[in-house]
Design a protein around this motif. Structure first.
Motif, PDB file in Angstrom:
ATOM      1  N   VAL A   5      -3.777   5.397   0.766  1.00 52.98           N
ATOM      2  CA  VAL A   5      -2.211   5.377   1.331  1.00 52.98           C
ATOM      3  C   VAL A   5      -2.469   4.931   2.084  1.00 52.98           C
ATOM      4  O   VAL A   5      -3.068   5.409   3.623  1.00 52.98           O
ATOM      5  CB  VAL A   5      -1.408   6.483   0.898  1.00 52.98           C
ATOM      6  CG1 VAL A   5      -0.003   6.010   1.941  1.00 52.98           C
ATOM      7  CG2 VAL A   5      -1.002   7.670  -0.083  1.00 52.98           C
ATOM      8  N   LEU A   6      -1.675   3.615   2.471  1.00 55.12           N
ATOM      9  CA  LEU A   6      -1.316   2.523   3.923  1.00 55.12           C
ATOM     10  C   LEU A   6       0.175   3.279   4.266  1.00 55.12           C
ATOM     11  O   LEU A   6       1.099   3.046   3.382  1.00 55.12           O
ATOM     12  CB  LEU A   6      -1.107   0.870   3.195  1.00 55.12           C
ATOM     13  CG  LEU A   6      -0.606   0.399   4.502  1.00 55.12           C
ATOM     14  CD1 LEU A   6      -1.910  -0.295   5.738  1.00 55.12           C
ATOM     15  CD2 LEU A   6       0.045  -1.250   3.916  1.00 55.12           C
ATOM     16  N   ILE A   7      -0.007   3.821   5.337  1.00 53.54           N
ATOM     17  CA  ILE A   7       0.761   3.661   6.263  1.00 53.54           C
ATOM     18  C   ILE A   7       1.588   2.833   6.962  1.00 53.54           C
ATOM     19  O   ILE A   7       0.074   1.750   8.053  1.00 53.54           O
ATOM     20  CB  ILE A   7       0.733   4.598   7.242  1.00 53.54           C
ATOM     21  CG1 ILE A   7       0.478   6.102   5.875  1.00 53.54           C
ATOM     22  CG2 ILE A   7       2.071   5.476   7.832  1.00 53.54           C
ATOM     23  CD1 ILE A   7       1.613   7.271   5.842  1.00 53.54           C
ATOM     24  N   THR A   8       1.837   1.844   7.413  1.00 56.67           N
ATOM     25  CA  THR A   8       2.545   0.618   8.208  1.00 56.67           C
ATOM     26  C   THR A   8       4.407   1.235   8.678  1.00 56.67           C
ATOM     27  O   THR A   8       4.803   2.014   8.132  1.00 56.67           O
ATOM     28  CB  THR A   8       2.193  -0.675   7.134  1.00 56.67           C
ATOM     29  OG1 THR A   8       3.233  -1.261   8.061  1.00 56.67           O
ATOM     30  CG2 THR A   8       3.874  -0.752   6.575  1.00 56.67           C
ATOM     31  N   LEU A  30      -4.085  13.103   1.941  1.00 64.26           N
ATOM     32  CA  LEU A  30      -4.648  12.016   1.020  1.00 64.26           C
ATOM     33  C   LEU A  30      -5.024  11.068   2.168  1.00 64.26           C
ATOM     34  O   LEU A  30      -5.760  11.661   3.590  1.00 64.26           O
ATOM     35  CB  LEU A  30      -2.772  11.213   1.199  1.00 64.26           C
ATOM     36  CG  LEU A  30      -1.442  11.851   0.017  1.00 64.26           C
ATOM     37  CD1 LEU A  30      -0.784  11.024   0.214  1.00 64.26           C
ATOM     38  CD2 LEU A  30      -2.129  11.879  -1.196  1.00 64.26           C
ATOM     39  N   ASP A  31      -5.599   9.788   1.772  1.00 61.47           N
ATOM     40  CA  ASP A  31      -6.641   9.369   1.922  1.00 61.47           C
ATOM     41  C   ASP A  31      -5.741   8.609   2.783  1.00 61.47           C
ATOM     42  O   ASP A  31      -5.294   6.988   2.084  1.00 61.47           O
ATOM     43  CB  ASP A  31      -7.800   8.318   1.038  1.00 61.47           C
ATOM     44  CG  ASP A  31      -8.951   7.852   1.768  1.00 61.47           C
ATOM     45  OD1 ASP A  31      -8.977   7.337   3.156  1.00 61.47           O
ATOM     46  OD2 ASP A  31      -9.341   6.720   1.162  1.00 61.47           O
ATOM     47  N   VAL A  32      -5.899   8.407   3.965  1.00 61.27           N
ATOM     48  CA  VAL A  32      -4.480   7.280   4.709  1.00 61.27           C
ATOM     49  C   VAL A  32      -5.441   6.586   6.080  1.00 61.27           C
ATOM     50  O   VAL A  32      -6.395   6.482   6.349  1.00 61.27           O
ATOM     51  CB  VAL A  32      -3.927   8.431   5.597  1.00 61.27           C
ATOM     52  CG1 VAL A  32      -2.824   7.907   6.789  1.00 61.27           C
ATOM     53  CG2 VAL A  32      -3.227   9.300   4.963  1.00 61.27           C
ATOM     54  N   GLY A  80       5.336  -7.421   6.268  1.00 56.81           N
ATOM     55  CA  GLY A  80       5.458  -7.685   5.371  1.00 56.81           C
ATOM     56  C   GLY A  80       3.441  -8.654   5.400  1.00 56.81           C
ATOM     57  O   GLY A  80       3.338  -8.143   3.897  1.00 56.81           O
ATOM     58  N   PHE A  81       3.046  -9.282   6.330  1.00 61.01           N
ATOM     59  CA  PHE A  81       1.834  -9.175   6.444  1.00 61.01           C
ATOM     60  C   PHE A  81       0.975  -8.771   6.339  1.00 61.01           C
ATOM     61  O   PHE A  81      -0.341  -9.270   5.615  1.00 61.01           O
ATOM     62  CB  PHE A  81       1.846 -10.845   7.407  1.00 61.01           C
ATOM     63  CG  PHE A  81       0.670 -11.489   7.694  1.00 61.01           C
ATOM     64  CD1 PHE A  81       0.029 -12.175   7.156  1.00 61.01           C
ATOM     65  CD2 PHE A  81      -0.076 -10.819   9.170  1.00 61.01           C
ATOM     66  CE1 PHE A  81      -0.627 -13.324   7.473  1.00 61.01           C
ATOM     67  CE2 PHE A  81      -1.403 -11.200   9.124  1.00 61.01           C
ATOM     68  CZ  PHE A  81      -1.861 -12.126   8.313  1.00 61.01           C
ATOM     69  N   ILE A  82       1.110  -7.676   7.157  1.00 59.80           N
ATOM     70  CA  ILE A  82       0.420  -6.683   6.943  1.00 59.80           C
ATOM     71  C   ILE A  82      -0.103  -5.975   5.926  1.00 59.80           C
ATOM     72  O   ILE A  82      -0.715  -5.838   5.225  1.00 59.80           O
ATOM     73  CB  ILE A  82       0.751  -5.756   8.526  1.00 59.80           C
ATOM     74  CG1 ILE A  82       0.702  -5.934  10.102  1.00 59.80           C
ATOM     75  CG2 ILE A  82       0.230  -3.821   8.354  1.00 59.80           C
ATOM     76  CD1 ILE A  82       1.664  -5.204  10.842  1.00 59.80           C
ATOM     77  N   THR A  83       0.994  -5.908   5.486  1.00 60.77           N
ATOM     78  CA  THR A  83       0.607  -4.813   3.877  1.00 60.77           C
ATOM     79  C   THR A  83       0.419  -5.867   3.068  1.00 60.77           C
ATOM     80  O   THR A  83      -0.714  -5.231   2.566  1.00 60.77           O
ATOM     81  CB  THR A  83       2.444  -4.770   3.369  1.00 60.77           C
ATOM     82  OG1 THR A  83       2.958  -3.945   4.549  1.00 60.77           O
ATOM     83  CG2 THR A  83       2.083  -4.409   1.796  1.00 60.77           C
ATOM     84  N   LEU A  84       0.099  -6.856   3.142  1.00 60.22           N
ATOM     85  CA  LEU A  84      -0.541  -8.333   2.229  1.00 60.22           C
ATOM     86  C   LEU A  84      -2.247  -8.004   2.704  1.00 60.22           C
ATOM     87  O   LEU A  84      -3.224  -8.063   1.098  1.00 60.22           O
ATOM     88  CB  LEU A  84       0.012  -9.144   2.110  1.00 60.22           C
ATOM     89  CG  LEU A  84      -0.044 -10.409   0.701  1.00 60.22           C
ATOM     90  CD1 LEU A  84      -0.236  -9.839  -0.117  1.00 60.22           C
ATOM     91  CD2 LEU A  84       0.509 -11.617   1.790  1.00 60.22           C
ATOM     92  N   ILE A  85      -1.989  -8.075   3.599  1.00 60.18           N
ATOM     93  CA  ILE A  85      -3.491  -8.156   4.400  1.00 60.18           C
ATOM     94  C   ILE A  85      -4.308  -7.241   3.571  1.00 60.18           C
ATOM     95  O   ILE A  85      -5.646  -7.293   3.364  1.00 60.18           O
ATOM     96  CB  ILE A  85      -4.088  -8.472   5.507  1.00 60.18           C
ATOM     97  CG1 ILE A  85      -3.821  -8.530   6.533  1.00 60.18           C
ATOM     98  CG2 ILE A  85      -3.713 -10.461   6.012  1.00 60.18           C
ATOM     99  CD1 ILE A  85      -3.489  -8.411   7.908  1.00 60.18           C
ATOM    100  N   ALA A  86      -3.388  -6.091   3.805  1.00 56.06           N
ATOM    101  CA  ALA A  86      -4.042  -4.562   4.021  1.00 56.06           C
ATOM    102  C   ALA A  86      -4.676  -4.141   2.466  1.00 56.06           C
ATOM    103  O   ALA A  86      -5.694  -4.179   1.635  1.00 56.06           O
ATOM    104  CB  ALA A  86      -3.439  -3.431   3.635  1.00 56.06           C
ATOM    105  N   VAL A  98       1.883   2.493  -1.229  1.00 56.31           N
ATOM    106  CA  VAL A  98       2.019   1.803   0.592  1.00 56.31           C
ATOM    107  C   VAL A  98       3.514   2.646   1.143  1.00 56.31           C
ATOM    108  O   VAL A  98       4.322   2.369  -0.070  1.00 56.31           O
ATOM    109  CB  VAL A  98       2.761   0.523   1.010  1.00 56.31           C
ATOM    110  CG1 VAL A  98       3.331   0.137   2.132  1.00 56.31           C
ATOM    111  CG2 VAL A  98       1.401  -0.204   0.249  1.00 56.31           C
ATOM    112  N   LEU A  99       3.236   3.761   2.304  1.00 54.81           N
ATOM    113  CA  LEU A  99       4.734   4.191   2.544  1.00 54.81           C
ATOM    114  C   LEU A  99       5.381   3.654   4.031  1.00 54.81           C
ATOM    115  O   LEU A  99       4.232   3.785   4.863  1.00 54.81           O
ATOM    116  CB  LEU A  99       4.151   5.298   3.169  1.00 54.81           C
ATOM    117  CG  LEU A  99       4.002   6.344   1.813  1.00 54.81           C
ATOM    118  CD1 LEU A  99       3.352   8.339   2.201  1.00 54.81           C
ATOM    119  CD2 LEU A  99       5.075   6.331   1.101  1.00 54.81           C
ATOM    120  N   SER A 100       6.360   3.070   4.060  1.00 53.84           N
ATOM    121  CA  SER A 100       6.331   1.632   5.333  1.00 53.84           C
ATOM    122  C   SER A 100       7.761   3.289   5.659  1.00 53.84           C
ATOM    123  O   SER A 100       8.799   3.486   5.159  1.00 53.84           O
ATOM    124  CB  SER A 100       7.115   1.009   4.355  1.00 53.84           C
ATOM    125  OG  SER A 100       7.703  -0.068   5.240  1.00 53.84           O
TER     126      SER A 100
END
Length: 275
Positions: A5-8, A30-32, A80-86, A98-100
């Protein structure tokens, strides 16, 4: 297999909401990984903006309190940019979810179009990753209007952030994770909760998008070389069953939304036949 999971967010890496969401996600096993703007980036929608130094986007490690072992980064870029590169492996293995959030303030009604919190989730979904936007309703419409009038009022409101019920929003979000992972890939769950202890919620309900947000921007004054805007309460009551109405009644609201879809009800017949 453990879910990655990406948290942003769009409030910035130091915001209390992102810490609450990351903590709750780790408690669920979860793997955070956490990556968020170095500074507040509210209202950026799904913008692809970043600050470079010598041709490289600036990324700093930013360990979060009580989250030892969870990698966390402050990035000089939009959510949005951070999510895309992640999703392209910038912070280790790409996430599957992704949890924002948790955003400071509700993201409700059609105004979600402008939200950086929701924009990060839309970016994830558009690129084949399931996503949820999570927000806490910290201001009533009246308070938001007052806060727009001066930095002192807004600063006073932020002092109370430590007392907000971020954990309520985080818990509601993680409880909804099974629904998210079983939903169509291109969909996003937009979650809003009142600023209440979890035990005081009246429940979690499906809410339709209100035709407006909690407040609306208006042009208060314009003249030669300037425009001044302000926030005002909508001139009509929220319709029953909408996300705004549910929040006002003490419910957490969940709305399934999609970002970029084709409109199939527009007559474009015959265009393919033109030379």
């Amino acid at each position: 297999m453990t879910v990655r999971v990406l948290i942003t967010n769009d409030d910035g890496i130091a915001a209390p909401g992102i810490q609450a969401l990351a903590w709750a996600a780790r408690q669920r096993g979860l793997d955070v990984v956490v990556a968020a703007p170095m500074e507040e980036a509210s209202g950026t929608s799904a913008a692809m903006s970043a600050m470079e130094r010598d041709g490289r986007v600036v990324v700093n490690e930013h360990p979060l309190p009580d989250l030892a072992g969870v990698p966390a980064y402050g990035v000089a870029g939009s959510p949005g940019f951070i999510t895309l590169i992640a999703l392209h492996g910038a912070f280790g293995p790409p996430p599957s979810v992704v949890l924002s959030g948790v955003n400071r303030g509700a993201n409700a009604g059609r105004a979600v179009l402008h939200s950086g919190t929701v924009g990060a989730a839309f970016t994830a979904a558009t690129n084949g990753c399931r996503a949820m936007a999570v927000s806490l309703d910290v201001l009533s419409a009246g308070e938001a209007t007052a806060a727009s009038g001066g930095a002192a009022v807004d600063a006073a409101a932020r002092v109370r952030d430590a007392e907000r019920h971020w954990s309520t929003a985080a818990r509601v979000a993680l409880d909804l994770l099974p629904r998210l992972t079983s939903a169509p890939m291109e969909s996003v769950l937009n979650v809003n909760t009142p600023d209440l202890p979890h035990g005081q919620l009246r429940g979690v309900r499906r809410g339709t998008l209100a035709s407006f947000g909690q407040v609306q921007m208006t042009v208060a004054e314009s003249g030669h070389g300037f425009v001044r805007t302000s926030l005002e309460e909508p001139g009509q009551a929220a319709q029953p069953g909408t996300d705004v109405a549910l929040l006002a009644a003490g419910y957490a609201s969940v709305t399934a939304i999609r970002a970029v879809t084709e409109a199939t009800d527009v007559d474009l017949t015959g265009l393919d036949e033109q030379p």
